[in-house]
Scaffold this active site. Structure first.
Site, PDB file in Angstrom:
ATOM      1  N   ARG A 298       1.616  -4.993   6.093  1.00  0.00           N
ATOM      2  CA  ARG A 298       0.963  -3.941   5.306  1.00  0.00           C
ATOM      3  C   ARG A 298       1.796  -2.672   5.408  1.00  0.00           C
ATOM      4  NH1 ARG A 298      -5.252  -2.540   4.218  1.00  0.00           N
ATOM      5  NH2 ARG A 298      -4.904  -0.783   2.839  1.00  0.00           N
TER       6      ARG A 298
ATOM      7  N   ASN B 106     -10.498  -2.918  -6.371  1.00  0.00           N
ATOM      8  CA  ASN B 106      -9.693  -1.940  -7.123  1.00  0.00           C
ATOM      9  C   ASN B 106     -10.277  -1.583  -8.493  1.00  0.00           C
ATOM     10  OD1 ASN B 106      -6.468  -3.066  -5.826  1.00  0.00           O
ATOM     11  ND2 ASN B 106      -7.721  -1.335  -5.175  1.00  0.00           N
ATOM     12  N   TRP B 107     -11.258  -2.382  -8.980  1.00  0.00           N
ATOM     13  CA  TRP B 107     -11.919  -2.019 -10.254  1.00  0.00           C
ATOM     14  C   TRP B 107     -12.635  -0.683 -10.123  1.00  0.00           C
ATOM     15  CZ3 TRP B 107     -10.179  -4.826 -14.064  1.00  0.00           C
ATOM     16  CH2 TRP B 107      -9.906  -6.184 -13.901  1.00  0.00           C
TER      17      TRP B 107
ATOM     18  N   ARG C 140      -0.003   8.975 -10.165  1.00  0.00           N
ATOM     19  CA  ARG C 140      -0.216   7.739  -9.395  1.00  0.00           C
ATOM     20  C   ARG C 140       0.423   6.534 -10.090  1.00  0.00           C
ATOM     21  NH1 ARG C 140      -3.686   7.526  -5.335  1.00  0.00           N
ATOM     22  NH2 ARG C 140      -4.068   5.331  -5.755  1.00  0.00           N
TER      23      ARG C 140
ATOM     24  N   ASP D  52       0.833  -1.209   0.000  1.00  0.00           N
ATOM     25  CA  ASP D  52       0.000   0.000   0.000  1.00  0.00           C
ATOM     26  C   ASP D  52       0.871   1.263   0.000  1.00  0.00           C
ATOM     27  OD1 ASP D  52      -2.282   1.500   0.004  1.00  0.00           O
ATOM     28  OD2 ASP D  52      -2.806   1.113   2.105  1.00  0.00           O
TER      29      ASP D  52
HETATM   30  C1  FPP Z   1      -1.870   0.277  -3.263  1.00  0.00           C
HETATM   31  O1  FPP Z   1      -1.371   1.589  -3.324  1.00  0.00           O
HETATM   32  C2  FPP Z   1      -1.364  -0.509  -4.355  1.00  0.00           C
HETATM   33  C3  FPP Z   1      -2.121  -1.075  -5.335  1.00  0.00           C
HETATM   34  C4  FPP Z   1      -3.584  -0.969  -5.363  1.00  0.00           C
HETATM   35  C5  FPP Z   1      -1.529  -1.824  -6.431  1.00  0.00           C
HETATM   36  C6  FPP Z   1      -0.255  -2.538  -6.113  1.00  0.00           C
HETATM   37  C7  FPP Z   1       0.406  -2.778  -7.394  1.00  0.00           C
HETATM   38  C8  FPP Z   1       1.727  -2.723  -7.618  1.00  0.00           C
HETATM   39  C9  FPP Z   1       2.747  -2.553  -6.587  1.00  0.00           C
HETATM   40  C10 FPP Z   1       2.242  -2.831  -9.011  1.00  0.00           C
HETATM   41  C11 FPP Z   1       1.908  -4.072  -9.735  1.00  0.00           C
HETATM   42  C12 FPP Z   1       2.244  -5.306  -8.990  1.00  0.00           C
HETATM   43  C13 FPP Z   1       3.021  -6.305  -9.435  1.00  0.00           C
HETATM   44  C14 FPP Z   1       3.138  -7.560  -8.665  1.00  0.00           C
HETATM   45  C15 FPP Z   1       3.781  -6.225 -10.681  1.00  0.00           C
HETATM   46  P1  FPP Z   1      -2.424   2.761  -3.463  1.00  0.00           P
HETATM   47  O2  FPP Z   1      -2.530   3.119  -4.898  1.00  0.00           O
HETATM   48  O3  FPP Z   1      -3.712   2.372  -2.833  1.00  0.00           O
HETATM   49  O4  FPP Z   1      -1.723   3.885  -2.644  1.00  0.00           O
HETATM   50  P2  FPP Z   1      -2.469   5.056  -1.837  1.00  0.00           P
HETATM   51  O5  FPP Z   1      -3.262   4.389  -0.756  1.00  0.00           O
HETATM   52  O6  FPP Z   1      -1.331   5.845  -1.307  1.00  0.00           O
HETATM   53  O7  FPP Z   1      -3.312   5.804  -2.826  1.00  0.00           O
END
Ligand code: FPP
Length: 251
Positions: free
Chosen positions: A187, A67-68, A32, A19
């Site tokens: 996490r 996440n969609w 982002r 995260d």
């Molecule tokens: C959460 O950060 C992260 C995600 C929803 C996606 C995680 C994906 C990756 C690290 C890249 C792809 C993965 C692989 C295995 C190649 P957030 O966007 O929710 O962060 P925020 O809470 O600060 O907005």
């Protein structure tokens, strides 16, 4: 591995809720998707570190079923990043002898991502020491629903007697069927919740939360999480005194 052995030597399986990519990007004045791109670099780093640290199973929560609901541009960017990661990383995974698995409703992923995933899984299927599990379009609640559907179908066909249902049978219908439960769930980014990640499998997992955002997460942070794990007493419902007797620590 038995519960006791994993307590003494583990963790053997770490699950990570990656995260903070978005917040990291914002703090750097970046988009982002650049945060997610940096997050992919962290994935590479941590996969390698796990081998050095003798962690045989690593589960990464890469895309939740929820996440969609993000803006389309971010969802598409993430799916593209995943496809690229899989295409580029398969060669490294093969060199490292890492077997790739995926958990979640994989069939609903876009075709390019799904094709890259299936190819990588196929090309690494004969490795059995190191395991990388990507949770994609994953939701623990969906996993329970999918297992319930499969079980009721079998019951309706007379292939399974509901009277004989036990945890082993139920959990064998989860996406994680052949995988051990995580010993440790980490996490990043300071949030302290599980967000639908491995809820059934983490019933007895140790939880570790760090304020570090995923793009900044290093091998040293992972080692810190493991040190914290080693300071816990995993009792699995037993008393501390019982554990002392079992591990020969009683006096
Ligand atoms: C959460 O950060 C992260 C995600 C929803 C996606 C995680 C994906 C990756 C690290 C890249 C792809 C993965 C692989 C295995 C190649 P957030 O966007 O929710 O962060 P925020 O809470 O600060 O907005």
């Amino acid at each position: 591995m038995s519960e006791k052995a994993s307590q003494l030597n583990g963790p053997d399986h770490i699950g990570i809720i990656m995260d903070g990519n978005g917040r990291w990007a914002k703090s750097q004045g970046l988009s982002r998707i650049k945060g997610h791109r940096q997050g992919v670099e962290t994935c590479r780093r941590i996969i390698e570190a796990c081998q050095d640290l003798n962690i045989h199973y690593l589960t990464l929560y890469a895309f939740s079923a929820e996440n969609w609901n993000r803006p389309e541009i971010e969802v598409n960017g993430l799916m593209e990043l995943l496809a690229l990661f899989l295409m580029e990383e398969t060669r490294t995974l093969k060199k490292q002898k890492v077997r790739l698995h995926a958990i979640g409703r994989i069939e609903d992923l876009p075709s390019r991502t799904k094709a890259a995933l299936k190819k990588a899984i196929k090309q690494t299927k004969d490795f059995d020491e190191w395991h990388l599990i990507l949770a994609l379009n994953y939701s623990s609640r969906n996993e329970v629903v999918d297992a319930a559907k499969a079980i009721s179908q079998k019951a309706a066909e007379g292939k399974l007697n509901p009277e004989n249902l036990d945890w082993e049978t139920v959990s064998s219908h989860f996406y994680t069927d052949s995988l051990p439960d995580p010993d440790l769930v980490v996490r990043t980014s300071g949030e302290t919740r599980l967000s639908n990640f491995l809820l059934m499998q983490s019933a007895y997992s140790e939880l570790y939360f760090t304020a570090t955002c995923w793009p900044d997460f290093t091998r040293a942070h992972l080692e810190e999480a493991i040190r914290s794990y080693h300071n816990r007493e995993r009792r699995f419902g037993r008393t501390g005194e019982q554990l002392d007797v079992e591990t020969g620590l009683s006096y």
